[in-house]
Write a protein that holds these residues in place. Sequence first.
Motif, PDB file in Angstrom:
ATOM      1  N   GLY A  34       0.818  -1.198   0.000  1.00 23.85           N
ATOM      2  CA  GLY A  34       0.000   0.000   0.000  1.00 23.85           C
ATOM      3  C   GLY A  34       0.851   1.247   0.000  1.00 23.85           C
ATOM      4  O   GLY A  34       2.069   1.218  -0.212  1.00 23.85           O
ATOM      5  N   ALA A  35       0.204   2.358   0.314  1.00 23.26           N
ATOM      6  CA  ALA A  35       0.913   3.634   0.286  1.00 23.26           C
ATOM      7  C   ALA A  35       1.911   3.754   1.427  1.00 23.26           C
ATOM      8  O   ALA A  35       2.994   4.329   1.273  1.00 23.26           O
ATOM      9  CB  ALA A  35      -0.095   4.780   0.338  1.00 23.26           C
ATOM     10  N   LEU A  36       1.577   3.173   2.605  1.00 24.62           N
ATOM     11  CA  LEU A  36       2.471   3.295   3.759  1.00 24.62           C
ATOM     12  C   LEU A  36       3.734   2.465   3.604  1.00 24.62           C
ATOM     13  O   LEU A  36       4.787   2.812   4.136  1.00 24.62           O
ATOM     14  CB  LEU A  36       1.744   2.888   5.041  1.00 24.62           C
ATOM     15  CG  LEU A  36       0.706   3.870   5.575  1.00 24.62           C
ATOM     16  CD1 LEU A  36       0.039   3.304   6.811  1.00 24.62           C
ATOM     17  CD2 LEU A  36       1.339   5.222   5.888  1.00 24.62           C
ATOM     18  N   SER A  37       3.665   1.352   2.906  1.00 22.67           N
ATOM     19  CA  SER A  37       4.826   0.475   2.769  1.00 22.67           C
ATOM     20  C   SER A  37       5.978   1.163   2.057  1.00 22.67           C
ATOM     21  O   SER A  37       7.152   0.846   2.303  1.00 22.67           O
ATOM     22  CB  SER A  37       4.443  -0.793   2.015  1.00 22.67           C
ATOM     23  OG  SER A  37       3.432  -1.490   2.721  1.00 22.67           O
ATOM     24  N   LYS A  38       5.658   2.118   1.200  1.00 20.98           N
ATOM     25  CA  LYS A  38       6.704   2.826   0.480  1.00 20.98           C
ATOM     26  C   LYS A  38       7.512   3.754   1.404  1.00 20.98           C
ATOM     27  O   LYS A  38       8.667   4.080   1.111  1.00 20.98           O
ATOM     28  CB  LYS A  38       6.105   3.651  -0.666  1.00 20.98           C
ATOM     29  CG  LYS A  38       5.360   2.802  -1.686  1.00 20.98           C
ATOM     30  CD  LYS A  38       4.746   3.687  -2.753  1.00 20.98           C
ATOM     31  CE  LYS A  38       3.951   2.865  -3.776  1.00 20.98           C
ATOM     32  NZ  LYS A  38       3.333   3.725  -4.818  1.00 20.98           N
ATOM     33  N   HIS A  39       6.879   4.178   2.485  1.00 17.65           N
ATOM     34  CA  HIS A  39       7.534   5.130   3.392  1.00 17.65           C
ATOM     35  C   HIS A  39       7.972   4.457   4.697  1.00 17.65           C
ATOM     36  O   HIS A  39       8.148   5.136   5.716  1.00 17.65           O
ATOM     37  CB  HIS A  39       6.577   6.280   3.713  1.00 17.65           C
ATOM     38  CG  HIS A  39       6.049   6.979   2.504  1.00 17.65           C
ATOM     39  ND1 HIS A  39       6.815   7.860   1.756  1.00 17.65           N
ATOM     40  CD2 HIS A  39       4.833   6.907   1.892  1.00 17.65           C
ATOM     41  CE1 HIS A  39       6.088   8.322   0.737  1.00 17.65           C
ATOM     42  NE2 HIS A  39       4.876   7.753   0.804  1.00 17.65           N
ATOM     43  N   ALA A  40       8.152   3.135   4.669  1.00 16.04           N
ATOM     44  CA  ALA A  40       8.512   2.404   5.891  1.00 16.04           C
ATOM     45  C   ALA A  40       9.886   2.841   6.417  1.00 16.04           C
ATOM     46  O   ALA A  40      10.084   3.002   7.632  1.00 16.04           O
ATOM     47  CB  ALA A  40       8.504   0.906   5.628  1.00 16.04           C
ATOM     48  N   LYS A  41      10.858   3.056   5.526  1.00 16.64           N
ATOM     49  CA  LYS A  41      12.194   3.448   5.972  1.00 16.64           C
ATOM     50  C   LYS A  41      12.187   4.829   6.616  1.00 16.64           C
ATOM     51  O   LYS A  41      12.887   5.066   7.614  1.00 16.64           O
ATOM     52  CB  LYS A  41      13.173   3.427   4.802  1.00 16.64           C
ATOM     53  CG  LYS A  41      13.571   2.032   4.358  1.00 16.64           C
ATOM     54  CD  LYS A  41      14.707   2.084   3.355  1.00 16.64           C
ATOM     55  CE  LYS A  41      15.164   0.677   2.980  1.00 16.64           C
ATOM     56  NZ  LYS A  41      16.298   0.706   2.022  1.00 16.64           N
ATOM     57  N   LYS A  42      11.402   5.737   6.031  1.00 17.50           N
ATOM     58  CA  LYS A  42      11.336   7.076   6.612  1.00 17.50           C
ATOM     59  C   LYS A  42      10.685   7.048   8.000  1.00 17.50           C
ATOM     60  O   LYS A  42      11.020   7.866   8.863  1.00 17.50           O
ATOM     61  CB  LYS A  42      10.547   8.008   5.697  1.00 17.50           C
ATOM     62  CG  LYS A  42      11.219   8.261   4.357  1.00 17.50           C
ATOM     63  CD  LYS A  42      10.393   9.218   3.516  1.00 17.50           C
ATOM     64  CE  LYS A  42      11.061   9.484   2.173  1.00 17.50           C
ATOM     65  NZ  LYS A  42      10.259  10.416   1.343  1.00 17.50           N
ATOM     66  N   MET A  43       9.797   6.100   8.198  1.00 20.17           N
ATOM     67  CA  MET A  43       9.100   6.024   9.481  1.00 20.17           C
ATOM     68  C   MET A  43       9.959   5.367  10.568  1.00 20.17           C
ATOM     69  O   MET A  43       9.979   5.823  11.715  1.00 20.17           O
ATOM     70  CB  MET A  43       7.791   5.252   9.322  1.00 20.17           C
ATOM     71  CG  MET A  43       6.796   5.936   8.387  1.00 20.17           C
ATOM     72  SD  MET A  43       5.363   4.922   8.036  1.00 20.17           S
ATOM     73  CE  MET A  43       4.672   4.736   9.665  1.00 20.17           C
ATOM     74  N   LEU A  44      10.678   4.293  10.226  1.00 21.99           N
ATOM     75  CA  LEU A  44      11.421   3.537  11.235  1.00 21.99           C
ATOM     76  C   LEU A  44      12.882   3.936  11.340  1.00 21.99           C
ATOM     77  O   LEU A  44      13.470   3.849  12.422  1.00 21.99           O
ATOM     78  CB  LEU A  44      11.331   2.039  10.933  1.00 21.99           C
ATOM     79  CG  LEU A  44       9.934   1.415  10.997  1.00 21.99           C
ATOM     80  CD1 LEU A  44       9.997  -0.070  10.681  1.00 21.99           C
ATOM     81  CD2 LEU A  44       9.309   1.632  12.369  1.00 21.99           C
ATOM     82  N   LEU A  45      13.493   4.326  10.247  1.00 20.20           N
ATOM     83  CA  LEU A  45      14.924   4.632  10.248  1.00 20.20           C
ATOM     84  C   LEU A  45      15.215   6.121  10.181  1.00 20.20           C
ATOM     85  O   LEU A  45      16.330   6.519   9.840  1.00 20.20           O
ATOM     86  CB  LEU A  45      15.613   3.929   9.078  1.00 20.20           C
ATOM     87  CG  LEU A  45      15.512   2.401   9.065  1.00 20.20           C
ATOM     88  CD1 LEU A  45      16.222   1.829   7.848  1.00 20.20           C
ATOM     89  CD2 LEU A  45      16.102   1.824  10.347  1.00 20.20           C
ATOM     90  N   ALA A  46      14.255   6.949  10.502  1.00 26.01           N
ATOM     91  CA  ALA A  46      14.486   8.395  10.496  1.00 26.01           C
ATOM     92  C   ALA A  46      15.427   8.767  11.642  1.00 26.01           C
ATOM     93  O   ALA A  46      15.443   8.120  12.698  1.00 26.01           O
ATOM     94  CB  ALA A  46      13.162   9.136  10.629  1.00 26.01           C
ATOM     95  N   SER A  47      16.210   9.812  11.427  1.00 28.08           N
ATOM     96  CA  SER A  47      17.143  10.255  12.473  1.00 28.08           C
ATOM     97  C   SER A  47      16.362  10.885  13.626  1.00 28.08           C
ATOM     98  O   SER A  47      15.429  11.661  13.417  1.00 28.08           O
ATOM     99  CB  SER A  47      18.132  11.270  11.896  1.00 28.08           C
ATOM    100  OG  SER A  47      17.436  12.391  11.368  1.00 28.08           O
TER     101      SER A  47
END
Length: 662
Positions: A174-187
């Motif tokens: 879905g749309a959220l899966s594309k932004h998984a890295k920004k959500m979990l690996l953000a500084s």
Amino acid sequence: SSPDREFVAATIQAIGRCASQISDVTETCVSGLVRLLQHHDESVVGESVVIIKKLLQLQPDEHKEITVHLTKLADSIKVPMARASILWLIGEYSGHVPKLAPDVLRKMAKTFPGEEDIVKLQILNLSGKLLLSNPKQTKLLCQYVFNMAKYDLNYDIRDRARFLKQLLLPAEKGALSKHAKKMLLASKPPPVLESAFKDRQDWQVGSLSHMLNQAAIGYQPLPDFPDEAPDPSVREVEVDYGWSASAKPKDKKKKKNRSTLDSFYDDSDSDEDSDESDTDDSDEDDSDEYDSDDDSEEDSEEESEEDDSDEEEEESEEETSEESEEETESEEESSQEDSSEDEPVPVKPVKAAKAAKAAKAPKAASASKSKPKAAKQEESLLLLDDFSMSGPSEPPSSGVTTGVDLLQPTAAAMQSLSLSDSLQVAGSTVAETQSHELLNRVSGRGLQATYRYTRRTHIASEQMVNVEVTFSNQGDSEFNDLAVGNKKLEGGMVMTDFHPIGTLEAGRTQTVQIGVDFKDTLNPASFDLSTRTGRFSVKITPSVGELVQGVVMAEAEFNTRQGKLRGMNESSGEGCVSADADLSALCRAVLQAAGLATVGTERAGLDQPCLLFAGQTVSGKLPVLLTIQRLSSEKVKLTVNCEKMVISSMLVKEIKASLKKL
């Protein structure tokens, strides 16, 4: 090394705040916290890990080796908050440990069902982060962890697992899966380490206003620092000695090396008496003696002037010595009549000194004159002997009518002892203290050992607690060459060995004495008991009640010392007692729990009697004062004053537990 875990945690947090706010000491603080990771206490290690985790967020790239070191400690550290902090660091900086991170996840997946909730949440976060950075090695592990978390009892863990599974392993992207890295690996921004008492620097430390962060009723703020230094005389406070209304504080410089005999005379009396009784030669000698006494009073540190008289004058002094003795007695009677004008001085020391002086031969008198310094020392020793003998001869004070009168020292002993700074140790009133197991017969292969505190100072040192150890051979064979082996003492502690036992036959028992200087801490004294056949590791754990010894103290001195130990040096609490327990029962419970001595009782109100106890720490000789006030039939208030906050707080807890047994 402190046993107070809250105090240790606050200290480590303070180190972390210093490291985050003062860049010059950051490296030093981090190095010190890393060394604490090898501490034997898990709470110290756990708190150090939490603070290191926060400091690493400030400069993560400069401390890669610390991240590796913490990763290797993930198995040994058992404190939940510390384990959670390590897992967060591994997930956040997995690039620093690319080979260790998947293995840590594998081990955590095995122990997942038995971990604490805070650790489980960080295991889920670690799974999600490693799935994004290293999916080849961690995908199956992540699925396994998500499936276990799906059936966890905590709904936060179940919700976190469902969220991460749909975000990272969706059936349809879905749309959220594309932004998984920004959500979990953000500084993440580094945390700000602040004290719980921030913005409270305007309040006096230890006051109620400082705790509440607002002005309490009756609070007086500290004045600002003056531009010009005030007169030092404002710090001179007149001390009111409780044993005499007319007593006045004496100058320390004059008090040092002063003879009690000199305080009976003044210049005018000595001149008049010398003119009336003696010849010209004796007048000359007496005036010289009084002048030298006055000089010693003005400056005790200077040596008394030598007598320049020849042998003829010494012979004349020998002839008139008996007449001067009679004059001393007459002056003594006149000084007693004028006691309202002069300072009160004890009479017994003068009589003892006079009797000792009269018993000496004329040659001894002339020798003492040629060596005035040695005579002063002899005289002071006589006075000390007389002080120690005068106390028990007085009748006991009748001002207290409670059941603890038998434990109170006499009033005369109180007054005489209060003249000096040192405190006299009182004898223990407890017949026998509780025994503790040192070595059980299973671990000792038939050798059993118990220990108890005798509440007497050890013969080797006044700073040592005397411990009585009883060995019992419960096996079938004898033990040979039983002695103390290796010692593991902390914080400068000192321990004496007992005399080795050559042979302890089966069924026999032997008692030995050990002295331990615990340095006023609750650290155990660990050592080995060695025999010809093996070694046994044992430790003697002190209780705070055994680290104090009772002292003789007057109520006036008790109140004065207690007034100086307020604020942070005072700990208090409320305890529960039986409604049938009287003051004698309360006194026995306190003396059973701690080696204190009874001072007396006073009444704060008609229905509020107070029990007073005094003591000092065995090692540091710091005063320990205890006040017990009965609030109701089943409640009492305990107040302990001591410079060591750990001792005062722990002593309140131990005495509350002892009173609860009544």
